[in-house]
Design a protein around this motif. Structure first.
Motif, PDB file in Angstrom:
ATOM      1  N   VAL A  32       0.822  -1.202   0.000  1.00 23.07           N
ATOM      2  CA  VAL A  32       0.000   0.000   0.000  1.00 23.07           C
ATOM      3  C   VAL A  32       0.865   1.265   0.000  1.00 23.07           C
ATOM      4  N   LEU A  33       2.034   1.201   0.612  1.00 22.77           N
ATOM      5  CA  LEU A  33       2.922   2.370   0.611  1.00 22.77           C
ATOM      6  C   LEU A  33       3.466   2.668  -0.780  1.00 22.77           C
ATOM      7  N   ASP A  34       3.444   1.659  -1.653  1.00 22.46           N
ATOM      8  CA  ASP A  34       3.982   1.841  -2.993  1.00 22.46           C
ATOM      9  C   ASP A  34       2.949   2.367  -3.975  1.00 22.46           C
ATOM     10  N   ILE A  35       1.722   2.592  -3.499  1.00 22.06           N
ATOM     11  CA  ILE A  35       0.703   3.193  -4.363  1.00 22.06           C
ATOM     12  C   ILE A  35       0.940   4.702  -4.403  1.00 22.06           C
ATOM     13  N   HIS A  36       1.105   5.242  -5.573  1.00 23.76           N
ATOM     14  CA  HIS A  36       1.421   6.662  -5.739  1.00 23.76           C
ATOM     15  C   HIS A  36       0.149   7.446  -6.017  1.00 23.76           C
ATOM     16  N   ILE A  37      -0.242   8.299  -5.078  1.00 26.01           N
ATOM     17  CA  ILE A  37      -1.450   9.104  -5.270  1.00 26.01           C
ATOM     18  C   ILE A  37      -1.163  10.242  -6.254  1.00 26.01           C
ATOM     19  N   PRO A  38      -2.223  10.795  -6.864  1.00 26.65           N
ATOM     20  CA  PRO A  38      -2.014  11.894  -7.827  1.00 26.65           C
ATOM     21  C   PRO A  38      -1.327  13.090  -7.177  1.00 26.65           C
ATOM     22  N   SER A  39      -0.524  13.759  -7.951  1.00 28.11           N
ATOM     23  CA  SER A  39       0.160  14.953  -7.461  1.00 28.11           C
ATOM     24  C   SER A  39      -0.823  16.113  -7.344  1.00 28.11           C
ATOM     25  N   ALA A  40      -0.748  16.848  -6.237  1.00 25.79           N
ATOM     26  CA  ALA A  40      -1.645  17.986  -6.023  1.00 25.79           C
ATOM     27  C   ALA A  40      -1.449  19.060  -7.081  1.00 25.79           C
ATOM     28  N   GLU A  41      -0.220  19.208  -7.575  1.00 28.41           N
ATOM     29  CA  GLU A  41       0.058  20.224  -8.589  1.00 28.41           C
ATOM     30  C   GLU A  41      -0.616  19.912  -9.921  1.00 28.41           C
ATOM     31  N   ALA A  42      -0.940  18.622 -10.146  1.00 30.35           N
ATOM     32  CA  ALA A  42      -1.523  18.223 -11.429  1.00 30.35           C
ATOM     33  C   ALA A  42      -3.046  18.151 -11.381  1.00 30.35           C
ATOM     34  N   VAL A  43      -3.636  18.374 -10.204  1.00 26.85           N
ATOM     35  CA  VAL A  43      -5.093  18.274 -10.058  1.00 26.85           C
ATOM     36  C   VAL A  43      -5.648  19.635  -9.652  1.00 26.85           C
ATOM     37  N   HIS A  44      -6.627  20.129 -10.465  1.00 25.05           N
ATOM     38  CA  HIS A  44      -7.196  21.450 -10.182  1.00 25.05           C
ATOM     39  C   HIS A  44      -8.714  21.439 -10.148  1.00 25.05           C
ATOM     40  N   SER A  45      -9.316  20.255 -10.265  1.00 20.77           N
ATOM     41  CA  SER A  45     -10.771  20.179 -10.231  1.00 20.77           C
ATOM     42  C   SER A  45     -11.189  18.770  -9.851  1.00 20.77           C
ATOM     43  N   GLU A  46     -12.482  18.629  -9.521  1.00 23.83           N
ATOM     44  CA  GLU A  46     -13.011  17.311  -9.194  1.00 23.83           C
ATOM     45  C   GLU A  46     -12.858  16.355 -10.382  1.00 23.83           C
ATOM     46  N   ALA A  47     -13.109  16.864 -11.571  1.00 24.91           N
ATOM     47  CA  ALA A  47     -13.028  16.023 -12.768  1.00 24.91           C
ATOM     48  C   ALA A  47     -11.604  15.525 -12.986  1.00 24.91           C
ATOM     49  N   GLU A  48     -10.632  16.399 -12.791  1.00 25.70           N
ATOM     50  CA  GLU A  48      -9.234  15.996 -12.954  1.00 25.70           C
ATOM     51  C   GLU A  48      -8.836  14.966 -11.895  1.00 25.70           C
ATOM     52  N   LEU A  49      -9.349  15.139 -10.685  1.00 29.14           N
ATOM     53  CA  LEU A  49      -9.042  14.177  -9.631  1.00 29.14           C
ATOM     54  C   LEU A  49      -9.638  12.804  -9.966  1.00 29.14           C
ATOM     55  N   CYS A  50     -10.877  12.807 -10.472  1.00 25.39           N
ATOM     56  CA  CYS A  50     -11.508  11.529 -10.849  1.00 25.39           C
ATOM     57  C   CYS A  50     -10.733  10.854 -11.970  1.00 25.39           C
ATOM     58  N   ARG A  51     -10.283  11.635 -12.943  1.00 25.15           N
ATOM     59  CA  ARG A  51      -9.499  11.052 -14.038  1.00 25.15           C
ATOM     60  C   ARG A  51      -8.171  10.524 -13.535  1.00 25.15           C
ATOM     61  N   ALA A  52      -7.551  11.247 -12.609  1.00 23.74           N
ATOM     62  CA  ALA A  52      -6.269  10.805 -12.060  1.00 23.74           C
ATOM     63  C   ALA A  52      -6.440   9.517 -11.254  1.00 23.74           C
ATOM     64  N   LEU A  53      -7.538   9.431 -10.493  1.00 21.76           N
ATOM     65  CA  LEU A  53      -7.796   8.208  -9.726  1.00 21.76           C
ATOM     66  C   LEU A  53      -8.091   7.029 -10.649  1.00 21.76           C
TER      67      LEU A  53
END
Length: 208
Positions: A32-53
């Motif tokens: 689980v520690l090796d799962i890389h969450i999306p970078s905050a700098e690359a996410v600016h909206s809910e839609a971008e966060l959903c796409r990143a996830l």
């Protein structure tokens, strides 16, 4: 003197079980520690966060596969240890070899998560399932040959443990061969096999 030392080495199954529990716990945590969450700098909206996830799907799939794999092998090793009367030097080293293959699983998981469409990554991951299975089978055949099994362990139980390993590894091998058709078909089949052994309902006829 060396012969005497070899005869008394590795007798404690409790210490082996304790070491195994620690290694499995660390391996599960590393997954689980090796799962890389999306970078905050690359996410600016809910839609971008959903796409990143959604783009993280390979990581989640690989994590699920490997957590199930570790759980199945931990349960398999504990089952064997529960039916072994005492340890031995050779048995200790067989189980240390088994634990070595377990420590490699976070690495092969990361490789699969990063290169899920590549057969090489999938086959290396399957190899990391094959090797601990082979070590457990070796362990069980060794304790049978050396008469290290508890007296109350029936012939049916001995055979069931052998069949469990052989059938599971055969199914995993078939799943790995499906990569010739599609990596995703291969991964899907392996996950179904794992779910069967981990959480299938206790009714009907199950595989193994």
């Amino acid at each position: 003197m060396a012969t005497l030392y070899n005869a008394i080495q590795g007798r404690s199954l409790e210490r082996m079980a304790a070491l195994s529990d620690g290694i499995f716990a660390v391996a599960m945590t590393l997954l689980v520690l090796d799962i890389h969450i999306p970078s905050a700098e690359a996410v600016h909206s809910e839609a971008e966060l959903c796409r990143a996830l959604a783009a993280m799907a390979p990581q989640w799939i690989a994590y699920l596969m490997s957590f199930l794999t570790l759980g199945i092998f931990w349960a398999g090793q504990q089952t064997q240890l529960n039916h072994i009367r005492e340890g031995s030097r050779d048995l200790t080293w067989i189980h240390l070899g088994f634990l070595f293959t377990i420590t490699m699983l976070p690495l092969s998981t990361r490789l699969l998560a990063e290169f899920m469409t590549y057969r090489t990554a999938l086959l290396l991951y399957w190899l990391n399932i094959l090797l601990p299975g082979a070590m457990l089978y070796w362990s069980w055949t060794h304790v049978i040959r050396q008469a290290l099994i508890k007296d109350e362990t029936t012939v049916e139980v001995r055979g069931a443990i052998c069949r469990r390993v052989l059938i599971a590894q055969s199914l995993y091998a078939f799943g790995a061969l499906l990569c010739v058709v599609s990596n995703y078909a291969s991964i899907g089949f392996i996950v179904l096999v794992q779910l069967n052994y981990a959480i299938a309902p206790r009714f009907g006829k199950r595989l193994g």
